[in-house]
Design an enzyme around this catalytic site. Structure first.
Site, mmCIF file in Angstrom:
data_model
loop_
_atom_site.group_PDB
_atom_site.id
_atom_site.type_symbol
_atom_site.label_atom_id
_atom_site.label_comp_id
_atom_site.label_asym_id
_atom_site.label_seq_id
_atom_site.Cartn_x
_atom_site.Cartn_y
_atom_site.Cartn_z
ATOM 1 N N ASP A 169 -12.837 -2.053 35.954
ATOM 2 C CA ASP A 169 -11.344 -3.503 34.564
ATOM 3 C C ASP A 169 -9.999 -3.693 35.390
ATOM 4 O O ASP A 169 -9.955 -3.882 34.669
ATOM 5 C CB ASP A 169 -10.619 -1.563 34.119
ATOM 6 C CG ASP A 169 -11.788 -1.523 32.671
ATOM 7 O OD1 ASP A 169 -11.650 -2.326 32.357
ATOM 8 O OD2 ASP A 169 -11.753 0.356 32.266
ATOM 9 N N GLN A 214 -11.527 4.601 30.012
ATOM 10 C CA GLN A 214 -11.523 3.979 28.444
ATOM 11 C C GLN A 214 -9.819 4.453 28.052
ATOM 12 O O GLN A 214 -9.238 5.662 28.721
ATOM 13 C CB GLN A 214 -12.176 4.676 27.697
ATOM 14 C CG GLN A 214 -11.636 4.039 25.880
ATOM 15 C CD GLN A 214 -11.878 2.376 26.046
ATOM 16 O OE1 GLN A 214 -12.995 2.290 27.055
ATOM 17 N NE2 GLN A 214 -11.163 1.606 25.705
ATOM 18 N N LYS A 249 -19.624 -0.724 24.807
ATOM 19 C CA LYS A 249 -19.778 -1.068 26.383
ATOM 20 C C LYS A 249 -21.231 -0.111 26.829
ATOM 21 O O LYS A 249 -22.109 -1.047 27.238
ATOM 22 C CB LYS A 249 -18.704 -0.415 27.131
ATOM 23 C CG LYS A 249 -17.282 -1.293 27.189
ATOM 24 C CD LYS A 249 -16.194 -0.917 27.287
ATOM 25 C CE LYS A 249 -14.850 -0.795 27.219
ATOM 26 N NZ LYS A 249 -13.906 -1.031 27.732
HETATM 27 N N1 GUN Z 1 -8.437 0.360 26.037
HETATM 28 C C1 GUN Z 1 -8.139 -1.123 25.154
HETATM 29 N N2 GUN Z 1 -9.222 -2.119 26.608
HETATM 30 C C2 GUN Z 1 -9.324 -1.372 27.377
HETATM 31 C C3 GUN Z 1 -10.484 -2.089 28.207
HETATM 32 O O1 GUN Z 1 -10.416 -2.690 28.372
HETATM 33 N N3 GUN Z 1 -10.861 -0.783 29.101
HETATM 34 C C4 GUN Z 1 -10.180 0.248 28.885
HETATM 35 N N4 GUN Z 1 -10.844 1.153 29.644
HETATM 36 N N5 GUN Z 1 -9.735 1.082 27.973
HETATM 37 C C5 GUN Z 1 -9.355 -0.789 26.842
#
Ligand code: GUN
Length: 287
Positions: free
Chosen positions: A118, A95, A51
């Site tokens: 998100d 995350q 990211k």
């Molecule tokens: N953990 C697994 N997929 C994601 C996601 O799309 N965003 C976040 N923040 N954590 C995750």
């Protein structure tokens, strides 16, 4: 059979985003994403690094906060409060998964819905459920963009979604239902997944079980979206679908890697740009 090439589409969208972000920067607006990682889970570290790199490629400013595994809930909540109040920050991403001593629900609810790129805050989740404009979670959004790009309509289609998480399965079901599909959501207690997949025009699977979807479980001509990511003992990265066998029956199928994964990352960037436009240009600071 046509491969649904998420990597190539994500690259194209990234280029478009970079142009838009460059132009915003010319007007003094720098889209800024705060990324919070708690602990050192290898998969989470890898996702967060992907990211951060995508932000760098497109010109999104990224404030990465890598926090110790034993951070308290109170300290983490304070960091989120500070980011909520910081006018430079457009998007906040925590995350997941978080360590067991932290209550994930409270953390996600603490994020300002306007900065919830998100789409995990119940405010945004509820709006997506109701078919109202909101930040959609990145993976379901990426799947929808991929289907739209390849002109695969959802109207009147039978869709089987395997995996009922708040991150993928449930929001994907909402988006697809709102686009006119009939949805079955399968999960850990579903007795016979094959019953649903055999009757599906479109199968979306993301549970983390290599080989879960076999050729005898799918109809000829189905569309297969593989959201799983698994590392085999030999180091190979695979999804949840037996790709070699199922691709012989499918009309469209995503590869792993290079399918949904890149679309997830680019969707997060799209949400961050949207958040920046809303907050810094339209000056919408509250819903
Ligand atoms: N953990 C697994 N997929 C994601 C996601 O799309 N965003 C976040 N923040 N954590 C995750």
């Amino acid at each position: 059979m046509t491969l649904l090439d998420g990597k190539s589409l994500a690259d194209t969208i990234e280029k478009q985003l970079k142009t838009q972000i460059d132009s915003l920067k010319g007007n003094g607006v720098v889209p800024t994403l705060a990324v919070i990682l708690v602990g050192k889970d290898p998969a989470s570290c890898a996702y967060v690094n992907m990211k951060i790199k995508a932000c760098e490629r497109t010109g999104v400013a990224c404030v990465a906060k890598k926090l110790p595994e034993d951070i308290t809930q109170i300290d983490l909540l304070q960091i989120i409060k500070d980011l909520n109040a910081d006018p430079q920050i457009d998007g906040i991403l925590v995350q997941l998964p978080l360590p067991a001593h932290i209550e994930t629900k409270s953390i996600l609810e603490a994020i300002d819905p306007c900065k919830d790129v998100d789409g995990f805050h119940p405010f945004n989740a509820g709006r997506i459920f109701a078919g109202i404009e909101a930040f959609a979670p990145a993976t379901p959004m990426g799947v929808m963009s991929l289907l739209e790009y390849y002109d695969i309509s959802l109207k009147g289609k039978n869709v089987a979604i395997i995996g009922a998480s708040n991150i993928v399965g449930k929001p994907l079901a909402s988006l697809m239902l709102n686009a006119g599909a009939t949805i079955s959501i399968c999960h850990i207690l579903t007795k016979d997944i094959g019953f649903f997949t055999k009757n599906a025009d479109i199968i979306c699977v993301g549970v983390g079980k290599p080989g879960l979807i076999r050729a005898d479980m799918v109809a000829n001509g189905c569309v297969v979206i593989d959201i799983g990511i698994n590392r085999l003992e030999n180091g190979q990265l695979v999804g949840d679908v037996d790709f070699d066998a199922v691709s012989k029956k499918a009309s469209f199928i995503t590869p792993v890697p290079g399918g949904v994964g890149p679309m997830t990352i680019v969707s997060l960037l799209q949400n961050t740009l949207l958040a920046a436009r809303k907050q810094k240009i339209e000056k919408i600071q509250k819903y």
